[in-house]
Write a protein that holds these residues in place. Structure first.
Motif, PDB file in Angstrom:
ATOM      1  N   ALA A  29     -32.398   7.202 -52.542  1.00 60.07           N
ATOM      2  CA  ALA A  29     -30.758   7.039 -53.107  1.00 60.07           C
ATOM      3  C   ALA A  29     -30.318   8.122 -53.925  1.00 60.07           C
ATOM      4  N   VAL A  30     -31.205   8.802 -54.465  1.00 57.75           N
ATOM      5  CA  VAL A  30     -30.680   9.915 -55.097  1.00 57.75           C
ATOM      6  C   VAL A  30     -30.658  11.084 -54.151  1.00 57.75           C
ATOM      7  N   GLY A  31     -31.367  11.177 -53.261  1.00 56.55           N
ATOM      8  CA  GLY A  31     -31.073  12.228 -52.204  1.00 56.55           C
ATOM      9  C   GLY A  31     -29.801  11.915 -51.374  1.00 56.55           C
ATOM     10  N   ARG A  32     -29.611  10.605 -50.882  1.00 53.89           N
ATOM     11  CA  ARG A  32     -28.186  10.340 -50.332  1.00 53.89           C
ATOM     12  C   ARG A  32     -27.003  10.503 -51.102  1.00 53.89           C
ATOM     13  N   ASP A  33     -26.908  10.181 -52.380  1.00 57.17           N
ATOM     14  CA  ASP A  33     -25.980  10.487 -53.204  1.00 57.17           C
ATOM     15  C   ASP A  33     -25.591  12.091 -53.387  1.00 57.17           C
ATOM     16  N   ALA A  65     -26.650  14.305 -51.492  1.00 51.46           N
ATOM     17  CA  ALA A  65     -25.975  14.802 -50.057  1.00 51.46           C
ATOM     18  C   ALA A  65     -24.647  14.585 -49.777  1.00 51.46           C
ATOM     19  N   ALA A  66     -24.194  13.307 -50.364  1.00 50.85           N
ATOM     20  CA  ALA A  66     -22.616  13.207 -50.233  1.00 50.85           C
ATOM     21  C   ALA A  66     -21.958  13.904 -50.968  1.00 50.85           C
ATOM     22  N   VAL A  67     -22.350  14.319 -52.177  1.00 53.19           N
ATOM     23  CA  VAL A  67     -21.592  15.090 -53.068  1.00 53.19           C
ATOM     24  C   VAL A  67     -21.506  16.853 -52.718  1.00 53.19           C
ATOM     25  N   CYS A  68     -22.908  17.112 -52.298  1.00 53.36           N
ATOM     26  CA  CYS A  68     -22.637  18.545 -52.210  1.00 53.36           C
ATOM     27  C   CYS A  68     -22.528  18.889 -50.785  1.00 53.36           C
ATOM     28  N   THR A  77     -24.037  14.470 -62.979  1.00 51.94           N
ATOM     29  CA  THR A  77     -23.626  12.983 -62.739  1.00 51.94           C
ATOM     30  C   THR A  77     -24.251  12.136 -61.865  1.00 51.94           C
ATOM     31  N   VAL A  78     -24.671  12.629 -60.821  1.00 51.16           N
ATOM     32  CA  VAL A  78     -25.505  11.925 -59.739  1.00 51.16           C
ATOM     33  C   VAL A  78     -26.891  11.513 -60.485  1.00 51.16           C
ATOM     34  N   TRP A  79     -27.460  12.375 -61.153  1.00 50.45           N
ATOM     35  CA  TRP A  79     -28.848  12.066 -61.738  1.00 50.45           C
ATOM     36  C   TRP A  79     -28.715  11.246 -63.049  1.00 50.45           C
ATOM     37  N   GLN A  80     -27.545  11.410 -63.594  1.00 49.57           N
ATOM     38  CA  GLN A  80     -27.540  10.448 -64.800  1.00 49.57           C
ATOM     39  C   GLN A  80     -27.013   8.968 -64.285  1.00 49.57           C
ATOM     40  N   ASN A  81     -26.479   8.719 -63.131  1.00 50.32           N
ATOM     41  CA  ASN A  81     -26.072   7.576 -62.796  1.00 50.32           C
ATOM     42  C   ASN A  81     -27.566   6.831 -62.364  1.00 50.32           C
TER      43      ASN A  81
END
Length: 321
Positions: free
Chosen positions: A203-207, A209-212, A235-239
């Motif tokens: 999930a973290v990788g997917r999120d 990837a979408a941001v960067c 932000t991705v990490w903290q979520n």
């Protein structure tokens, strides 16, 4: 050296080992920690279908038996195998594994037959890894712990008094399917907002990837971006950390463990994960006792070591029976 065969079967690959433990004078309960005498890896070959996967497992085990006989002068005394999916440990049946395509495979009986009748133990992959972490890894000083590996999904193993609780139907510890964001992302289990849709390594990788805007980006890349000070990555990490903390607090409220052991790919981020996670859990507890939150100690060897421990437990039971 008296030894056992250990197999850890994953969705795409298998890890196997010959595991030796100095036996007690009675020949039963091991007198020392398990030692990996030989290790090997092999793809499961799942693209060839479930029957081919089962044959690959049986063939791999037979090769290990022959190797052990040649090296140590005697065949393995027992075998242990850890598999994913739904596992009936009592009957020795691999009930269902979506990634491998099998259903109701009598794995224990098939392995015992291929290995010449030696006793075989079958376990769930995460619970088996948790067994190893509990006995010889990060949970060895804890009477009660919760082991949570963060990988493609999120699962859990509940350690109580030196054993792993399987539950009434073999599905205890599925912390990844606690709903932490009601109405959120769809999960493969049929619910929405499950913990693993938000805080797994996948999930973290997917999120990230979408941001960067890089479809190849992974959770490890997100961790590196956090460490470099990228605010988008933070932000991705903290979520993800906040979702994980919500799920873990639910777990510790129910189980009251001494130790939370966090493993899997996301835990490889080290303090980048553990520093904010400990703080997020601390902020959420009220009456609960705050457990120690520690990284897993055994890495990807946990499954093999746990399978070896399952096999040694079989031998110990035979001697004391």
């Amino acid at each position: 050296m008296r030894h056992v065969i250990a197999l850890d079967v994953g969705g795409t690959g298998m890890k196997a080992a010959l595991v030796g433990v100095d036996a007690a004078p009675s020949g039963g309960t091991p007198a020392g920690p398990p030692v990996l005498l030989y290790e090997a890896r092999r793809p499961t070959g799942r693209e060839r279908g479930p029957d081919a996967v089962v044959e690959a497992i049986l063939g791999f085990a037979a090769e290990l038996r022959d190797l052990g006989t040649a090296r140590f002068g005697a065949p393995a005394a027992a075998a242990g195998v850890a598999v994913p999916g739904i596992v009936d440990e009592r009957s020795g049946t691999a009930v269902y594994a979506a990634n491998l395509g099998w259903q109701d495979v009598p794995m224990r009986a098939l392995l015992s037959e291929r290995l010449g009748g030696v006793p075989v133990a079958l376990g769930h992959d995460v619970r088996t890894g948790g067994l190893a972490e509990g006995r010889i890894g990060a949970g060895r000083d804890a009477d009660r712990f919760l082991f949570v590996p963060l990988g493609t999904g999120i699962a859990g193993a509940i350690g109580i008094g030196g054993r792993i609780e399987a539950g009434a139907h073999g599905s205890a510890g599925e912390i990844g399917h606690i709903v932490v964001r009601p109405g959120g992302r769809a999960c493969g289990c049929g619910q929405r907002g499950c913990l693993e849709t938000l805080a797994s390594a996948a999930a973290v990788g997917r999120d990230w990837a979408a941001v960067c805007k890089d479809p190849r980006a992974s959770a490890a890349d997100a961790a590196k971006a956090v460490e470099s000070g990228d605010e988008r990555a933070r932000t991705v990490w903290q979520n993800a950390v906040d979702a994980l903390a919500d799920g873990l607090v639910t777990g510790l409220t129910l189980l009251d463990p001494q130790t939370l052991i966090i493993g899997g790919g996301l835990a490889e981020a080290g303090d980048t994960l553990f520093t904010p996670l400990r703080e997020a859990v601390r902020r959420r507890v009220t009456f609960q006792r705050l457990p120690s939150i520690v990284p897993a100690a055994l890495g990807d060897a946990a499954g093999c070591l746990g399978a070896g421990l399952l096999a040694w437990d079989l031998l110990s039971t035979e001697v004391t029976a």
